[in-house]
Scaffold this motif. Structure first.
Motif, PDB file in Angstrom:
ATOM      1  N   ARG A   1      40.374  42.537  48.637  1.00  0.00           N
ATOM      2  CA  ARG A   1      39.412  41.449  48.797  1.00  0.00           C
ATOM      3  C   ARG A   1      38.385  41.474  47.678  1.00  0.00           C
ATOM      4  NH1 ARG A   1      38.332  37.963  52.931  1.00  0.00           N
ATOM      5  NH2 ARG A   1      39.674  39.143  54.354  1.00  0.00           N
TER       6      ARG A   1
ATOM      7  N   TYR B   1      41.947  30.768  47.468  1.00  0.00           N
ATOM      8  CA  TYR B   1      40.844  31.713  47.545  1.00  0.00           C
ATOM      9  C   TYR B   1      39.800  31.430  46.469  1.00  0.00           C
ATOM     10  CZ  TYR B   1      38.364  35.857  48.900  1.00  0.00           C
ATOM     11  OH  TYR B   1      37.380  36.701  49.387  1.00  0.00           O
TER      12      TYR B   1
ATOM     13  N   THR C   1      43.007  35.866  54.550  1.00  0.00           N
ATOM     14  CA  THR C   1      41.908  35.048  54.021  1.00  0.00           C
ATOM     15  C   THR C   1      42.068  33.559  54.320  1.00  0.00           C
ATOM     16  OG1 THR C   1      42.776  34.434  51.824  1.00  0.00           O
ATOM     17  CG2 THR C   1      41.889  36.667  52.066  1.00  0.00           C
TER      18      THR C   1
END
Length: 383
Positions: A53, A124, A175
């Motif tokens: 992440r 993302y 995510t």
């Protein structure tokens, strides 16, 4: 970049298991996995296929700030057709064949795996839900349809494409927009990996061929949150007598087992090893450091040679089932150098002059050659 993972230093690898060396010319039938070693992990970290992440956040924040070289890397990445939310899905198909005699469904699968992964990253970075929708559309389509991967080169298809698809699944699982992927849909995707991909890659064949299965197993194991499968791949990386690290790269020189075949396949091996090591790093393992950073010597040997330098060549060092009499002709560079440069030079503080020279030459890196690598390392791996 500081090392925030408490296990990375504890689990540094300095040598591989016994029983690997000395098998040049051996029959593949004699390949073995030696004395089994395990990663020492008790759980897998997520997201954890290629990117943590923190890695994803770095890409996003650097692009938003217009920082270089990430912005230039992003501009190349977003202009690629597989990064578009308007990409027209090619699959899914019930059967995918990869075979020299004909490969129906093969191109469709690798096209879609690229698009799923690149749209997952675009989601993302941009937070544009159209990209999330596209990535999940592709994943669902193949989950619902795919039943068989076959053909002479089935292990290549399952390993290479499975690794890329697993990277997409991992990003979207951990995510994706809230409520965009149900637990039952995720379970079906995990089942698809285990029922269709894993049986094709668990054979770990010879040289680069076997490495593609090993790469796929590493990435799929994380996406399926299956530590047993991960340890199986880790063990093969460390000990396998025909596709383990010390069989792929010669200690002392960095010659690759396929350096005599051609430079494209040599770099396919190096890039795939780096992808495995990068996933290991996210999991808290310094696989980049295995056998005295043997992978770095492989990169340096190959980069030096293809830059025009002279390198030693041992004709006795090759695959288990095939050797070449001389080093192959020099070739073009694949987009695999940023991942190694950034780990060894930027993160670990090592000297890698030839790898660095190639990384700078290619910057910003472009695509990953069909579905062979992530590519786009200037965006994805610059620290």
């Amino acid at each position: 970049m500081t090392d925030s993972h408490p296990r990375r230093r504890f689990l540094k690898i300095t040598a591989v298991g016994a029983g690997v060396a000395g098998l040049a010319g051996a029959s593949l039938a004699g390949a073995n996995r030696a004395a089994a070693v395990t990663s020492g992990l008790t759980a897998l970290t997520h997201p954890g296929v290629l990117h943590s992440r923190a890695d994803l956040d770095r890409m996003r924040s650097k692009v938003a700030a217009g920082a270089e070289p990430w912005l230039s890397g992003y501009n190349v990445f977003r202009s690629d057709r597989f990064s578009s939310s308007s990409y027209v899905m090619a699959g899914g198909r019930a059967t995918v064949t990869r075979d020299p005699a004909g490969s129906p469904g093969n191109t469709e699968l690798w096209y879609d795996c690229n698009a799923a992964y690149q749209n997952a990253l675009m989601w993302y970075i941009t937070r544009d839900t159209a990209h999330a929708t596209k990535a999940l559309q592709i994943i669902r389509s193949w989950t619902d349809a795919l039943r068989v991967i076959n053909g002479k080169d089935a292990e290549l298809a399952a390993g290479i494409y499975g690794a890329k698809l697993a990277a997409a699944v991992e990003i979207m699982h951990y995510t994706g927009p809230a409520g965009s992927w149900s637990a039952s849909e995720l379970a079906a995707t995990v089942a698809m990996f285990k029922n269709v991909f894993v049986p094709r890659i668990d054979i770990y064949g010879d040289g680069g061929y076997g490495l593609m299965g090993l790469k796929g197993m590493t990435q799929i194991a994380v996406a399926c949150n299956d530590l047993r499968l991960f340890d199986d791949a880790y063990n093969a990386f460390m000990t396998h007598s025909c596709c383990g690290l010390t069989k792929l790269i010669r200690s002392g020189t960095g010659q690759c087992c396929e350096s005599g075949r051609d430079q494209a396949h040599t770099q396919l091996i190096l890039g795939s090893l780096a992808e495995i090591c990068q996933t290991g790093w996210v999991q808290g393992l310094d696989m980049f450091g295995a056998s005295g950073s043997l992978l770095l010597s492989g990169y340096e040997y190959t980069a030096k040679y293809n830059l025009g330098g002279t390198v030693p060549y041992d004709a006795a060092f090759g695959r288990c089932n095939w050797h070449w009499d001389s080093v192959s002709a020099r070739g073009s560079f694949r987009n695999i150098y940023e991942i190694a440069y950034n780990h060894y030079v930027r993160r670990a503080g090592r000297s890698a002059p030839y790898t660095e020279q190639v990384a700078r030459r290619l910057r910003p890196e472009g695509d990953g050659t069909q579905c062979d690598h992530p590519g786009f390392g200037t965006l994805l791996f610059t620290l």
